[in-house]
Design an enzyme around this catalytic site. Structure first.
Site: not given
Ligand code: DGJ
Length: 730
Positions: A477, A547
């Site tokens: 991430d 997201d």
């Molecule tokens: C952003 C990601 O896109 C989410 O799926 C998740 O992993 C969060 N970060 C966790 O902090």
């Protein structure tokens, strides 16, 4: 042979099955661009280069009286700064005397089999490939510039990159080094770009080209949610199946700039590469700079063929690793089920329920390390929180494995929290400008990945975790963009290199980890799809698309993404209702049908679902497993655009055209609604296809020309899917 050269070594022709690209060495050595478009049988089309004297268009050396010969109007393979080409340029070199002008003339060329890798950079690969390397020379700066053009057999794509080498005894600076420049002798184009925002990435935007410069760009240090490093020029009338379309896709994950100018004379110039904003690269004598590659795709059969070419090429000649050709496991990610609030019991209970419905991989997301129970601490401390997990990660993983599931883990390697042991020990390891406030975003700072010791420290920490447990999937991430781009270890005159060195650092760390753990399935992520680009796909064959897990919002996100990126690279999850981002409720069947488009999984608390819902999920997973080879390797056809706000439709057709999966989504129901029929694409017109559910038989031609009738669906966000199986083989 894909690349041919005339006997005078002046005309170079690059052919793919359906396209031709022609360039010409002019008598003075400038390299003119002659043609790019549908395949033609002759390179001798230099009549396209028309010379007309234009006021205020200067004349280069050797053309004092030849007023019609000007770099202001000549279509060129390399437009440079400061020598009378006022269109967007690709190259600016600053000499010790401060001059930034450069002018490149033909020096030599080489054609060879294969396609060389780009040092430190991701790149498409293929053994059955051919490359033209055209070396140019600027006699004043004594800098050499080599333009590479590669073709990989079977694809209507030409892959361009550029290398600049300082052949002088002085240090020079590259102040702009874009990878690709393309001139067209007209501007009757629509420009398609992928624009967006967090939670709404890669929305397809299409507008007629207008006079002046139009651009896509990111100066966020990463390719971003906001723009994608991709541009498409197409006929105004181009559809999914008709019209000329040109795609330009940059294989890079950092700052980028794509500019298209409709010029004073209604020509078009397009450039694409690393953004020049804040960029400067020192080239000591003998040094070489390699610019990332641009994958150009031409289609004379509309946007569909353009996408299919990118899909095939990126799936098989950019993505790597064991999961390149293997359908990905169905996963359950705990993020939207628990956020930071989980225990060992909760995770094991989720895993047990997941196992019961057929899930194959459990992903433990953010919050398993340091003392992280919210987003204010611990990034940079990749040490398992054994108190929270009531034991080691190895033990938890063994329990998950004992349930028959693989174990996956989340990391955010490029970041550091001020409240972390790493930051306390090395406060200078984050990007920061002396004397300035270090801007936080999501309460975190960005590690200075341009520094090898920083990469090494993170590498060691990640290895310690990955060596301690049987981790078979990693989600990588990145949850903020770069600010305060300055590095403590570089001198003042090299600070313009930091942003690019940062990206090279990310690539280098990924490369080392991929080599050490070749069995791991890597998933890219940046607050959803903030770094969904070909550069990352070279390392992570799937990327979290957004997201935003709302099934209706995902329709336009997935549509835009599919213009360039293969569906198998798009991670797509079924999440809870009401949706956490939009608070909209959609039927479970629709959430499943939309998520089937990509690498499939779930992201919700299975413990909160009714037995009926769990049963539906078990059926969904069984169906997905039955069809996933088709989703992973089939040809994806966009049939109806969700941009209408009314409905959307698409289908997958297997490589041998034996199997078809069709999906229709009614986005918005109106009373007394008209009846809907959708024509399919990509089938074998000579085959008979059977609807698996109803037993109805249709010929491929009937499905192409007439299509499927959609039953009356009641309510918003309704899905209708059909599986068609050929009853005969060709
Ligand atoms: C952003 C990601 O896109 C989410 O799926 C998740 O992993 C969060 N970060 C966790 O902090």
């Amino acid at each position: 042979m894909a690349i041919s050269i005339d006997k005078n070594n002046t005309l170079f022709k690059i052919d793919t099955a359906q396209s031709s690209y022609i360039l010409k060495i002019m008598p003075d050595g400038l390299v003119a661009h002659v043609y790019y478009g549908s395949w033609v049988d002759s390179a001798d089309v230099s009549y396209l280069l028309r010379f007309v004297s234009r006021s205020f268009s200067g004349n280069p050396e050797g053309h004092f009286l030849d007023k019609a010969y000007s770099q202001d109007t000549l279509p060129q393979e390399l437009g440079t700064y400061g020598v009378g080409d006022y269109r967007p340029d690709s190259l600016r070199i600053q000499l010790p005397n401060g001059a930034q002008a450069c002018n490149f003339y033909y020096r030599s060329h080489r054609v060879f089999q294969g396609k060389p890798p780009l040092e430190g950079l991701p790149a498409t690969y293929g053994e059955d490939a051919q490359t033209l390397a055209l070396t140019l020379w600027d006699k004043v700066s004594q800098v050499e510039c080599t333009l590479f053009y590669s073709v990989i057999a079977g694809y209507d794509a030409i892959i361009r990159s550029m290398q600049v080498k300082n052949g002088s005894d002085d240090t020079v600076y590259l102040n702009r080094a874009l990878s690709c420049s393309m001139d067209f002798d007209h501007s009757d184009f629509d420009l398609i770009t992928l624009r967006g925002r967090w939670g709404g990435e890669r929305q397809l935007v299409r507008n007629p080209l207008h006079p002046g410069i139009q651009s896509v760009e990111s100066t966020r240090g990463t390719s971003s949610h906001h723009y994608n490093p991709f541009l498409c020029l197409c006929d105004h009338q181009a559809t999914e199946t008709t019209g000329d379309c040109y795609g330009f896709s940059l294989v890079y994950s950092g700052n980028f700039l794509g500019q298209v100018e409709q010029t004073q004379l209604s020509n078009t110039r397009l450039v694409l590469g690393i953004h020049d904003s804040g960029f400067s690269w020192q080239l000591a004598p003998g040094d070489t700079f390699t610019a990332p590659e641009v994958v150009m795709v031409f289609s004379d059969q509309g946007l569909g063929h353009l996408s299919h070419t990118y899909h095939g090429l990126y799936r098989q000649h950019l993505c790597r690793g064991p999961y390149r050709d293997t359908p990905r496991p169905v996963l359950l990610n705990n993020w939207e089920a628990t956020y930071f609030d989980f225990t060992r019991e909760k995770i094991l209970s989720l895993a047990t329920k997941a196992r019961d419905v057929g899930v194959e991989l459990l992903v433990l997301d953010d919050g398993w390390f340091g003392k992280r129970n919210d987003d204010t601490s611990s990034l940079g401390d990749w040490v398992v929180n054994e108190e929270k997990l009531s034991g080691s990660l190895g033990a938890l993983t063994a329990d998950i494995n004992a349930l028959g599931l693989k174990m996956g883990l989340w990391f955010e390697p490029e970041m550091v929290s001020e409240d972390s042991d790493l930051y306390r020990a090395h406060p200078d390891w984050c990007l920061q400008i002396p004397g300035r406030y270090k801007q936080t975003s999501r309460c975190q700072l960005v590690l200075d990945f341009s520094r090898r010791e920083v990469q090494d420290a993170i590498y060691d920490q990640l290895c310690a975790v990955l060596d301690g447990a049987n981790i078979e999937y990693v989600k990588w991430d990145m949850n903020r963009h770069l600010t305060d781009v300055w590095s403590a270890t570089l001198p003042a005159n090299q600070q313009g290199e930091v942003a690019h060195r940062y990206v090279l650092g990310v690539y280098s760390l990924l490369d080392r980890l991929l080599n050490r753990y070749p069995h791991i399935l890597w998933e890219g992520c940046s607050g959803g799809g903030g770094r969904f680009d070909p550069g990352m796909l070279y390392y992570t064959p799937q990327i979290w698309t957004s997201d935003n897990t709302d099934a209706i919002d995902r329709l336009t996100i997935q549509e835009g993404t599919s213009l360039v990126y293969p569906p198998s690279t798009m991670s797509a999850h079924v999440s809870a209702c009401p949706n956490h981002q939009t608070h909209r409720s959609t039927p479970l069947e629709t959430r499943g049908a939309v998520a089937f488009t990509g690498s499939f999984g779930y992201e919700l608390d299975l413990g909160a679902l009714s037995p009926e819902e769990l049963d539906t999920i078990a059926q969904q997973i069984a169906r997905y497993k039955h069809l996933r080879h088709l989703f992973a390797t089939g040809v994806y056809h966009r049939l109806r655009s969700p941009q209408s706000g009314k409905d959307a439709a698409w289908c997958y057709v297997s490589q041998g055209k034996q199997q078809v999966h069709f999906t229709y989504i009614q986005i918005h129901k109106v009373a007394n609604s008209p009846l809907v029929r959708v024509r399919l694409q990509g089938l074998d017109e000579g085959l008979q296809y059977k609807d698996e559910a109803t037993g109805a038989i249709y010929s491929g031609r009937v499905l192409h020309c007439i299509g499927l009738c959609i039953p009356v669906l009641q309510g918003d966000a309704q899905a209708y899917t059909v599986v068609l199986q050929a009853t005969t083989k060709r």
